[in-house]
Structure formats: structure tokens, C-alpha cells
Design a protein around this motif. Structure first.
Motif, mmCIF file in Angstrom:
data_model
loop_
_atom_site.group_PDB
_atom_site.id
_atom_site.type_symbol
_atom_site.label_atom_id
_atom_site.label_comp_id
_atom_site.label_asym_id
_atom_site.label_seq_id
_atom_site.Cartn_x
_atom_site.Cartn_y
_atom_site.Cartn_z
ATOM 1 N N LYS A 96 -11.148 -32.423 4.870
ATOM 2 C CA LYS A 96 -12.235 -31.706 5.425
ATOM 3 C C LYS A 96 -13.090 -32.378 6.029
ATOM 4 C CE LYS A 96 -15.973 -28.718 3.789
ATOM 5 N NZ LYS A 96 -17.167 -28.957 3.179
ATOM 6 N N ALA A 97 -13.340 -32.046 7.552
ATOM 7 C CA ALA A 97 -14.264 -33.102 8.117
ATOM 8 C C ALA A 97 -15.739 -32.566 8.133
ATOM 9 C CB ALA A 97 -13.755 -32.788 9.811
ATOM 10 N N ARG A 98 -16.769 -33.634 8.197
ATOM 11 C CA ARG A 98 -18.262 -33.181 8.118
ATOM 12 C C ARG A 98 -18.770 -34.179 8.864
ATOM 13 N NH1 ARG A 98 -21.061 -34.222 2.400
ATOM 14 N NH2 ARG A 98 -23.105 -34.890 3.205
ATOM 15 N N SER A 99 -19.626 -33.475 9.757
ATOM 16 C CA SER A 99 -20.354 -34.224 10.642
ATOM 17 C C SER A 99 -21.470 -34.966 10.064
ATOM 18 C CB SER A 99 -21.053 -33.325 11.752
ATOM 19 O OG SER A 99 -21.697 -34.161 12.396
ATOM 20 N N ILE A 100 -21.614 -36.212 10.174
ATOM 21 C CA ILE A 100 -22.781 -36.982 9.532
ATOM 22 C C ILE A 100 -24.092 -36.598 9.949
ATOM 23 C CG2 ILE A 100 -22.859 -39.243 10.964
ATOM 24 C CD1 ILE A 100 -22.682 -40.507 8.249
ATOM 25 N N VAL A 101 -24.175 -36.055 11.444
ATOM 26 C CA VAL A 101 -25.394 -35.691 11.969
ATOM 27 C C VAL A 101 -25.820 -34.442 11.491
ATOM 28 C CG1 VAL A 101 -26.718 -35.257 13.995
ATOM 29 C CG2 VAL A 101 -25.016 -37.210 14.008
ATOM 30 N N ILE B 88 -16.041 -38.107 6.587
ATOM 31 C CA ILE B 88 -17.276 -37.784 7.251
ATOM 32 C C ILE B 88 -17.356 -38.680 8.416
ATOM 33 C CG2 ILE B 88 -19.948 -38.239 6.945
ATOM 34 C CD1 ILE B 88 -19.191 -37.979 3.989
ATOM 35 N N HIS B 89 -17.764 -38.223 9.667
ATOM 36 C CA HIS B 89 -17.763 -38.698 11.120
ATOM 37 C C HIS B 89 -18.764 -38.313 11.745
ATOM 38 C CE1 HIS B 89 -15.948 -35.151 13.156
ATOM 39 N NE2 HIS B 89 -16.114 -34.594 12.038
ATOM 40 N N TYR B 90 -19.017 -39.238 12.988
ATOM 41 C CA TYR B 90 -19.591 -38.663 13.913
ATOM 42 C C TYR B 90 -19.085 -38.270 15.276
ATOM 43 C CZ TYR B 90 -23.340 -39.012 17.789
ATOM 44 O OH TYR B 90 -24.032 -39.125 18.934
#
Length: 119
Positions: free
Chosen positions: A29-34, A6-8
Motif C-alpha cells: 500500500k503506497a503512502r505519500s510522505i508529503v 512510504i515514498h515521495y
């Protein structure tokens, strides 16, 4: 194993962390925190899995944290109130976050990531 990252996307630390994951062949698996803010239930699960104080989940260097004057609130609010706050806006959550089946990594400390993700 595939980790949840989880990243910005605009955050330089998050970019370095993502590059580290890719360079080390870590499946994630990348997930945008916004775009996809963690839910209260997710945050509660991660908090209990982490063995960290809940206040560690706050992005204390963030603009929103300062604008909302949360420094004192974080010290006195209940667990439920803090989880509500964190789940209200992804920008309040410390990042990047790695979610695994049996652990959570908050922030990018290369040494910790190496110990947990390359074991």
C-alpha cells in the motif's frame, strides 16, 4: 502480506523502488510522505523495530535537512526531540520506507529488499 510503502512520488529512488515492488509482485500500500507525514508515534515504533540509530531516519541529502542545519543537532538532540523533528515534516525522513510487521527498510538497497521481501 501487504507492506506499507512510504515514498515521495517525485523522488527518482522512490520511483525505482516502487517499480521494483511491482515487478516482483510484492503486495504493498503506497503512502505519500508529503500528504500523510508519519506521526511521532509511528516513527517511534518504526525506530524501535528497526534496530537502527535514530539519526539513520533522517534524509541527510535533503534540502530541508541542510537548510535547518540539522547535522550537529542530530548528534546531540534527545530521542524525543529527534522524533518531534522527524514528525514535523516528511521531507526530513529518509525514504522510501517499507514497514512490515517485524522489520523496517529505510532507503532502497535492492539486495536488502530482495532478502527481506522475497524470502
Amino acid at each position: 502480506m501487504k507492506y506499507l510503502f512510504i515514498h515521495y512520488p517525485k523522488c527518482s529512488t522512490c520511483k525505482r523502488a516502487k517499480q521494483w515492488l511491482e515487478n516482483n509482485g510484492i503486495n504493498f500500500k503506497a503512502r505519500s510522505i508529503v500528504e500523510d507525514n508519519p506521526t511521532k508515534e509511528e516513527l517511534e515504533t518504526w525506530y524501535h523495530k528497526s534496530d537502527l540509530p535514530l539519526r539513520k531516519f533522517f534524509n541527510t541529502s535533503g534540502i530541508l535537512y541542510r537548510e535547518m542545519k540539522l547535522k550537529d543537532v542530530v548528534q546531540t538532540a534527545s530521542e524525543d526531540e529527534l522524533l518531534d523533528l522527524l514528525s514535523s515534516n516528511g521531507m526530513l525522513v529518509k525514504r522510501p520506507v517499507i514497514v512490515a510487521d517485524d522489520f523496517i527498510l529505510l532507503g532502497f538497497k535492492e539486495k536488502d529488499w530482495e532478502e527481506k521481501l522475497k524470502a
